[in-house]
Each structure stands twice: as C-alpha cells, then as structure tokens.
Design a protein around this motif. Structure first.
Motif, PDB file in Angstrom:
ATOM      1  N   ALA A 183      -2.795   8.836  10.712  1.00 24.26           N
ATOM      2  CA  ALA A 183      -2.453   7.680  11.478  1.00 24.26           C
ATOM      3  C   ALA A 183      -2.962   6.618  11.033  1.00 24.26           C
ATOM      4  CB  ALA A 183      -2.984   7.900  12.976  1.00 24.26           C
ATOM      5  N   ALA A 184      -4.213   6.631  10.374  1.00 25.46           N
ATOM      6  CA  ALA A 184      -4.829   5.455   9.702  1.00 25.46           C
ATOM      7  C   ALA A 184      -4.160   4.945   8.591  1.00 25.46           C
ATOM      8  CB  ALA A 184      -6.478   5.683   9.346  1.00 25.46           C
ATOM      9  N   SER A 185      -3.579   5.934   7.651  1.00 24.33           N
ATOM     10  CA  SER A 185      -2.787   5.788   6.542  1.00 24.33           C
ATOM     11  C   SER A 185      -1.495   5.264   6.771  1.00 24.33           C
ATOM     12  CB  SER A 185      -2.449   7.147   5.623  1.00 24.33           C
ATOM     13  OG  SER A 185      -1.875   6.881   4.750  1.00 24.33           O
ATOM     14  N   VAL A 186      -0.711   5.724   7.940  1.00 20.16           N
ATOM     15  CA  VAL A 186       0.437   5.262   8.427  1.00 20.16           C
ATOM     16  C   VAL A 186       0.453   3.737   8.804  1.00 20.16           C
ATOM     17  CG1 VAL A 186       2.200   5.311  10.167  1.00 20.16           C
ATOM     18  CG2 VAL A 186       1.512   7.424   8.988  1.00 20.16           C
ATOM     19  N   LEU A 187      -0.862   3.466   9.563  1.00 22.66           N
ATOM     20  CA  LEU A 187      -0.935   1.939   9.942  1.00 22.66           C
ATOM     21  C   LEU A 187      -1.342   1.062   9.001  1.00 22.66           C
ATOM     22  CD1 LEU A 187      -3.119   2.382  13.189  1.00 22.66           C
ATOM     23  CD2 LEU A 187      -0.827   1.263  13.112  1.00 22.66           C
ATOM     24  N   SER A 188      -2.165   1.638   8.007  1.00 23.12           N
ATOM     25  CA  SER A 188      -2.443   0.544   6.706  1.00 23.12           C
ATOM     26  C   SER A 188      -1.249   0.226   6.016  1.00 23.12           C
ATOM     27  CB  SER A 188      -3.362   1.353   5.948  1.00 23.12           C
ATOM     28  OG  SER A 188      -2.790   2.301   4.920  1.00 23.12           O
ATOM     29  N   GLN A 189      -0.159   1.122   6.221  1.00 23.35           N
ATOM     30  CA  GLN A 189       1.016   0.672   5.382  1.00 23.35           C
ATOM     31  C   GLN A 189       2.147  -0.054   6.260  1.00 23.35           C
ATOM     32  OE1 GLN A 189       2.221   4.155   2.679  1.00 23.35           O
ATOM     33  NE2 GLN A 189       0.549   4.934   3.794  1.00 23.35           N
ATOM     34  N   LYS A 221       0.935  -1.115   0.062  1.00 19.38           N
ATOM     35  CA  LYS A 221      -0.012   0.249  -0.037  1.00 19.38           C
ATOM     36  C   LYS A 221       1.045   1.098  -0.024  1.00 19.38           C
ATOM     37  CE  LYS A 221      -4.073  -2.012   2.214  1.00 19.38           C
ATOM     38  NZ  LYS A 221      -4.905  -1.988   3.242  1.00 19.38           N
ATOM     39  N   LYS A 222       0.445   2.153  -0.805  1.00 19.11           N
ATOM     40  CA  LYS A 222       1.020   3.409  -0.735  1.00 19.11           C
ATOM     41  C   LYS A 222       0.178   4.771  -0.131  1.00 19.11           C
ATOM     42  CE  LYS A 222       4.142   1.879  -4.128  1.00 19.11           C
ATOM     43  NZ  LYS A 222       4.127   1.330  -5.550  1.00 19.11           N
ATOM     44  N   THR A 223       0.679   5.730   0.144  1.00 16.81           N
ATOM     45  CA  THR A 223      -0.066   6.970   0.395  1.00 16.81           C
ATOM     46  C   THR A 223      -0.640   7.533  -0.851  1.00 16.81           C
ATOM     47  OG1 THR A 223       1.407   7.460   2.253  1.00 16.81           O
ATOM     48  CG2 THR A 223       0.194   9.205   1.525  1.00 16.81           C
ATOM     49  N   SER A 224      -2.213   7.983  -0.685  1.00 19.77           N
ATOM     50  CA  SER A 224      -2.739   8.322  -1.821  1.00 19.77           C
ATOM     51  C   SER A 224      -2.309   9.721  -2.088  1.00 19.77           C
ATOM     52  CB  SER A 224      -4.344   8.364  -1.552  1.00 19.77           C
ATOM     53  OG  SER A 224      -4.601   9.144  -0.643  1.00 19.77           O
ATOM     54  N   ASP A 243       7.796   1.618  -1.811  1.00 18.55           N
ATOM     55  CA  ASP A 243       7.329   0.370  -1.075  1.00 18.55           C
ATOM     56  C   ASP A 243       7.865   0.379   0.383  1.00 18.55           C
ATOM     57  OD1 ASP A 243       6.195  -0.686  -3.385  1.00 18.55           O
ATOM     58  OD2 ASP A 243       8.048  -1.614  -4.123  1.00 18.55           O
ATOM     59  N   LYS A 244       8.189   1.527   0.802  1.00 14.82           N
ATOM     60  CA  LYS A 244       8.599   1.538   2.246  1.00 14.82           C
ATOM     61  C   LYS A 244       7.397   1.445   3.199  1.00 14.82           C
ATOM     62  CE  LYS A 244      12.052   5.142   2.230  1.00 14.82           C
ATOM     63  NZ  LYS A 244      12.399   6.433   2.798  1.00 14.82           N
ATOM     64  N   GLN A 245       7.522   0.694   4.355  1.00 15.56           N
ATOM     65  CA  GLN A 245       6.746   0.193   5.182  1.00 15.56           C
ATOM     66  C   GLN A 245       7.034   1.032   6.734  1.00 15.56           C
ATOM     67  OE1 GLN A 245       6.488  -4.029   5.860  1.00 15.56           O
ATOM     68  NE2 GLN A 245       6.289  -4.354   3.475  1.00 15.56           N
ATOM     69  N   THR A 246       5.735   1.033   7.246  1.00 16.23           N
ATOM     70  CA  THR A 246       5.926   1.738   8.496  1.00 16.23           C
ATOM     71  C   THR A 246       6.534   1.103   9.575  1.00 16.23           C
ATOM     72  OG1 THR A 246       3.672   2.664   8.069  1.00 16.23           O
ATOM     73  CG2 THR A 246       4.261   2.786  10.345  1.00 16.23           C
ATOM     74  N   SER A 247       7.367   1.769  10.445  1.00 13.55           N
ATOM     75  CA  SER A 247       8.457   1.226  11.222  1.00 13.55           C
ATOM     76  C   SER A 247       7.384   0.851  12.659  1.00 13.55           C
ATOM     77  CB  SER A 247       9.344   1.980  11.821  1.00 13.55           C
ATOM     78  OG  SER A 247       8.896   3.512  12.638  1.00 13.55           O
ATOM     79  N   ALA A 248       7.843  -0.101  13.384  1.00 16.36           N
ATOM     80  CA  ALA A 248       7.201  -0.523  14.638  1.00 16.36           C
ATOM     81  C   ALA A 248       7.089   0.873  15.488  1.00 16.36           C
ATOM     82  CB  ALA A 248       7.842  -1.327  15.180  1.00 16.36           C
ATOM     83  N   HIS A 249       7.827   1.740  15.615  1.00 12.07           N
ATOM     84  CA  HIS A 249       7.898   2.828  16.504  1.00 12.07           C
ATOM     85  C   HIS A 249       6.645   3.921  15.819  1.00 12.07           C
ATOM     86  CE1 HIS A 249       8.664   6.394  18.885  1.00 12.07           C
ATOM     87  NE2 HIS A 249       8.864   7.064  17.749  1.00 12.07           N
TER      88      HIS A 249
END
Length: 84
Positions: A71-77, A6-9, A43-49
């Motif tokens: 926040a929702a976008s970050v979590l979806s990735q 998933k990518k940011t729209s 294709d970067k993914q959100t870090s655990a932090h």
C-alpha cells in the motif's frame, strides 16, 4: 500537471509477485500487488481508486505488514497534484 516518476523497487516487485501467487493472500493484498507490479519499470501512476484503497489498508488493523508495504509503495507512486 506534475508527474510522479517513482517506480516499484525490485524488492517490492518480488513481494508483489509472491502475493499474487499466494492462494491465502487477501483480495486487497492482491489488488495492491497488481497495482505495484503494473508500475514496475514504467511511468504509470496510481489511480485515485487505488490511492483510496491503499490509504484504507494503511489505516487498517487487519492488514499485514506485507500488505501495508504494498500500500505504501502504491501511494508513493500517486499523482502528486491529486493529493493537494
């Protein structure tokens, strides 16, 4: 390891850019905005932090709807396997 593609729209990327340029935006909003923008077109993914930070923002009564959208976008990735 499974990859979240998933990518940011473009709409959310615009919100993120506006947030970063807003002197009144909170530190959490700016942090989430930067994370969302860094995932635009990559294709970067959100870090655990950042997953933890985004989760707290979504649960907070103090965060604005814009911050919760970021926040929702970050979590979806986020990394799919880390959530298991």
């Amino acid at each position: 390891m499974s990859k979240n593609t998933k990518k940011t729209s473009s709409t959310l990327a615009t919100l993120a850019a506006e947030t970063l340029n807003n002197p009144n935006a909170s530190a959490i909003a700016k942090s989430l905005a930067a994370s969302a923008l860094s995932q635009t077109g990559t294709d970067k993914q959100t870090s655990a932090h950042m997953e933890e930070k985004a989760g707290k923002a979504l649960q907070s009564d103090k965060c604005s709807e814009e911050t919760k959208s970021l926040a929702a976008s970050v979590l979806s990735q986020a990394n799919k396997e880390r959530g298991n």
